[in-house]
Design an enzyme around this catalytic site. Structure first.
Site, PDB file in Angstrom:
ATOM      1  N   GLU A   1      20.628   6.461  28.310  1.00 45.38           N
ATOM      2  CA  GLU A   1      21.956   6.880  27.844  1.00 45.38           C
ATOM      3  C   GLU A   1      23.081   6.118  28.539  1.00 45.38           C
ATOM      4  O   GLU A   1      24.252   6.434  28.373  1.00 45.38           O
ATOM      5  CB  GLU A   1      22.134   8.395  27.995  1.00 45.38           C
ATOM      6  CG  GLU A   1      21.785   8.955  29.347  1.00 45.38           C
ATOM      7  CD  GLU A   1      21.876  10.483  29.386  1.00 45.38           C
ATOM      8  OE1 GLU A   1      22.442  11.100  28.466  1.00 45.38           O
ATOM      9  OE2 GLU A   1      21.384  11.062  30.368  1.00 45.38           O
TER      10      GLU A   1
ATOM     11  N   CYS B   1      17.195  11.962  21.367  1.00 42.05           N
ATOM     12  CA  CYS B   1      17.520  13.383  21.493  1.00 42.05           C
ATOM     13  C   CYS B   1      19.026  13.623  21.445  1.00 42.05           C
ATOM     14  O   CYS B   1      19.485  14.747  21.582  1.00 42.05           O
ATOM     15  CB  CYS B   1      16.915  13.986  22.758  1.00 42.05           C
ATOM     16  SG  CYS B   1      17.566  13.253  24.271  1.00 42.05           S
TER      17      CYS B   1
ATOM     18  N   ASP C   1      25.739  10.099  25.065  1.00 41.79           N
ATOM     19  CA  ASP C   1      26.323   9.367  26.188  1.00 41.79           C
ATOM     20  C   ASP C   1      26.251   7.862  25.980  1.00 41.79           C
ATOM     21  O   ASP C   1      27.167   7.136  26.344  1.00 41.79           O
ATOM     22  CB  ASP C   1      25.608   9.747  27.494  1.00 41.79           C
ATOM     23  CG  ASP C   1      26.124  11.066  28.024  1.00 41.79           C
ATOM     24  OD1 ASP C   1      27.351  11.235  28.069  1.00 41.79           O
ATOM     25  OD2 ASP C   1      25.297  11.930  28.365  1.00 41.79           O
TER      26      ASP C   1
HETATM   27  C1  PEP Z   1      22.846  12.603  25.155  1.00 39.09           C
HETATM   28  O1  PEP Z   1      23.626  12.144  25.989  1.00 39.09           O
HETATM   29  O2  PEP Z   1      22.673  12.094  24.040  1.00 39.09           O
HETATM   30  C2  PEP Z   1      22.079  13.824  25.452  1.00 39.09           C
HETATM   31  C3  PEP Z   1      21.148  14.247  24.641  1.00 39.09           C
HETATM   32  O3  PEP Z   1      22.391  14.510  26.573  1.00 39.09           O
HETATM   33  P1  PEP Z   1      23.705  15.420  26.726  1.00 39.09           P
HETATM   34  O4  PEP Z   1      24.314  15.575  25.356  1.00 39.09           O
HETATM   35  O5  PEP Z   1      23.283  16.720  27.289  1.00 39.09           O
HETATM   36  O6  PEP Z   1      24.553  14.627  27.644  1.00 39.09           O
HETATM   37 MG    MG Z   2      23.579  12.781  28.007  1.00 29.24          MG
END
Ligand code: PEP
Ligand code: MG
Length: 592
Positions: free
Chosen positions: A445, A516, A469
């Site tokens: 990320e 994700c 991110d």
């Molecule tokens: C992301 O950054 O895509 C992620 C799944 O984590 P979060 O949204 O919790 O930062």
């Molecule tokens: Mg993230």
């Protein structure tokens, strides 16, 4: 604070456009959620004014007590006495003789108005209790802070604020909601929410999707257009809020809802089927969760286990972090209930837009670029180790994988793994049961991790791309800033190139790669992700059935052709247009 003050009440239907972040349609009365702390007036008082200040204080305590009892009763009627009993501790605070006497003494001694004296005493109480090494007493700080805010509001003659104080179904409208606010929402009473700030990938919006609550963010200045009690309809598909909807509008939306329900019913039929493309390529489709309460939704969605458990939500809305035992129980329960599928437990990703009173997080100028996630854990090894030991123990019971967030390169991965080894050693010495070698993966990320994915791939079992991110860091667009939300473009050519680098590096090193981030649940973009070669998609349970339908409607060669084509395009809009065309020609009913 004054932004949400009630103003004149429009009678006509009026529409406001924001950013749609969680699908669904809801109609109910508005409850404006007051977010900022009160400004405490400070003024000197004369000896003659003293009796009046004492009387004001006593009236405020009586009013606060009545308010708490009323909330308790309403919650008890609506959702049961167990949930209402959380207000018992609050009631004890308004009756606390030591605190009351201290305020009375302060009034005589300081010659200041009661708001100032009461605020000072309550703050001192909270500070002292917060420092005592007793988790129960430290938990009480939250109650005292809440009661103190209520007393101050009564002293100032303002209406009470509360996220949990309304017994009828309503829509929350607020300047902003923090992830902790959202986590404390009562799902049976809150039909939707609307905020002035925020964007699609802020954690508050992600929570709304997980909780299946229609939501709109980025509706600038909406608090000044609405009053608590106004009738509104919110359309979480298009981001429109309608104040005073006319009968014609309600009829129009009734039709839209019927159409959506028909699509949902069809999706229900494929719940037990596999997420396999029309030419036989199985794509693992799992769910993201923030809270264990979402497990039922995961099962109902037909997801294959959990591709991302955001464990930081365990640390929110409390004053002390969860200990090893509490975490172990939590992870064990989730792992057991997810069987035969696996659970990817992401280690603590605190910081950024997620704050908690339970950890000592310093204020930072740029929290998203600061001491967040793995950086915080490596700087606070005891907190990290407590979590890792709990995960290793839970892995002995269920199919658990571990994933580190915000890894920027190989050294960070190795440092995290070294802490993991220390934890195994500690558990061995303790004679505890644990899994000696659970699969370890990293979130990709940060652009540096994407560009060095070949290094990382040699030392992990899997990648999961955190597009939320990755996009913000690649394009330098703060993911929670609604003013630049239009620049946050998942189809930016730079993002697509990074995705390709990561997928290719994973496959070259024989590991699987998933997505994700919210891109995995964006059905316009599924053809592109499959074409780039991702092996797994993990999305909010509420969108899992749609993603499955999209996967089943596509063939791999079609997706690969799309990916090849868009890798040669030079603008985000051109790439998006092609993705939408392919999605539309395969599952138009999901896009309408
Ligand atoms: C992301 O950054 O895509 C992620 C799944 O984590 P979060 O949204 O919790 O930062
Ligand atoms: Mg993230």
């Amino acid at each position: 604070m004054s932004r949400c003050e009630p103003q004149t009440k429009p009678k006509q239907e009026k529409r406001f456009q924001g950013i749609a972040v969680a699908p669904g349609i809801a109609q109910a009365q508005v409850v404006i959620h007051w977010v900022d702390d009160e400004e405490i007036p400070q003024r000197a008082i004369t000896a003659e004014e003293l009796p009046e200040e004492i009387a004001r204080f006593e009236s405020a305590l009586i009013a606060t007590r009545a308010e708490l009892l009323e909330i308790q009763q309403r919650i008890s009627d609506a959702i049961g006495s167990k949930d209402a009993s959380i207000f018992d501790a609050h009631l004890l605070v308004v009756e606390d003789r030591t605190l009351i006497d201290e305020v009375l003494r302060g009034l005589e001694k300081d010659h200041q108005n009661v708001e100032a004296v009461f605020h000072k005493v309550a703050e001192c109480y909270c500070r002292t209790l917060g420092e005592i090494d007793d988790p129960y007493l430290r938990e009480r700080v939250v109650d005292i802070e809440d009661v103190a805010r209520r007393v101050i509001r009564h002293l100032l003659g303002k209406a009470p604020r509360n996220l949990a104080s309304h017994d009828s179904r309503h829509i929350i409208v607020s300047h902003n909601l923090t992830p902790s606010d959202t986590a404390s929402i009562n799902r049976s009473l809150v039909l939707g929410f609307v905020t002035e700030q925020g964007s699609k990938t802020s954690h508050t919006a992600i929570m709304a999707r997980s909780m299946d609550i229609p939501a709109i963010v980025g509706l600038h200045d909406i608090c000044s257009h609405l009053n608590s009690g106004d009738d509104v309809l919110i359309d979480g598909y298009s981001g429109i809020l309608i104040l005073n909807p006319t009968p014609e509008t309600l009829q129009e939306y009734g039709g839209i809802e019927l159409k959506k329900e028909a699509v949902e019913e069809k999706l229900e039929l494929i719940r037990e089927t596999s997420s396999t493309t029309s030419d036989g390529r199985h794509i693992i489709l799992s769910a993201n969760i923030e809270l264990p309460e979402e497990l039922e939704d995961v099962t109902a969605s037909g997801a294959e286990g959990i591709g991302l458990y955001r464990t930081e939500f365990l640390y929110l809305n409390r004053t002390t972090p969860p200990d090893e035992e509490e975490q172990y129980e939590n992870y064990r329960l989730i792992a057991e209930r997810s069987k035969p599928h696996s659970v990817i437990i992401r280690t603590l990703d605190i910081g950024g837009d997620k704050e908690t009173g339970s950890l000592d997080l310093e204020e930072e100028q740029n929290p998203f670029l600061g001491c967040r996630a793995i950086r915080f854990c490596l700087q606070n090894p005891e907190i990290f180790k407590t979590q890792l030991r709990a995960i290793l123990r839970a892995a002995a019971v269920g199919n658990v994988r571990v994933m580190y967030p915000m890894v920027s390169g190989l050294e960070e991965l190795r440092r995290a793994n070294a802490v993991m080894e220390e934890c195994k050693q500690e558990l061995r010495q303790r004679g505890a049961e644990f899994h000696p070698d659970p699969d370890i993966g990293v979130m990709i990320e940060i652009p540096s991790a994407a560009l060095c994915a070949d290094h990382l791939a040699r030392e992990v079992k899997f990648f999961s791309i955190g597009t939320n991110d990755l996009i913000q860091y690649a394009i330098a667009v703060d993911r929670v800033n609604d003013r630049i939300a239009h620049l946050y473009e998942p189809t930016h050519p730079a993002v697509i190139r990074l995705l390709k680098i990561v997928v290719d590096a994973a496959h070259k090193n024989n590991i699987w790669v998933g997505v994700c981030g919210e891109m995995a649940g964006d059905i316009q973009l599924i053809p592109l992700l499959l074409g780039l070669g991702v092996d797994e998609l993990s999305a909010s349970s509420s969108v899992v059935p749609r993603v499955k339908k999209a996967v089943q409607s596509l063939s791999l060669p079609t997706c690969q052709r799309l990916a090849d084509e868009v890798l040669a395009l030079d603008t985000a809009s051109a790439i998006l247009t092609r993705c939408i065309e392919v999605a539309h020609s395969h599952y138009a009913e999901l896009l309408d």
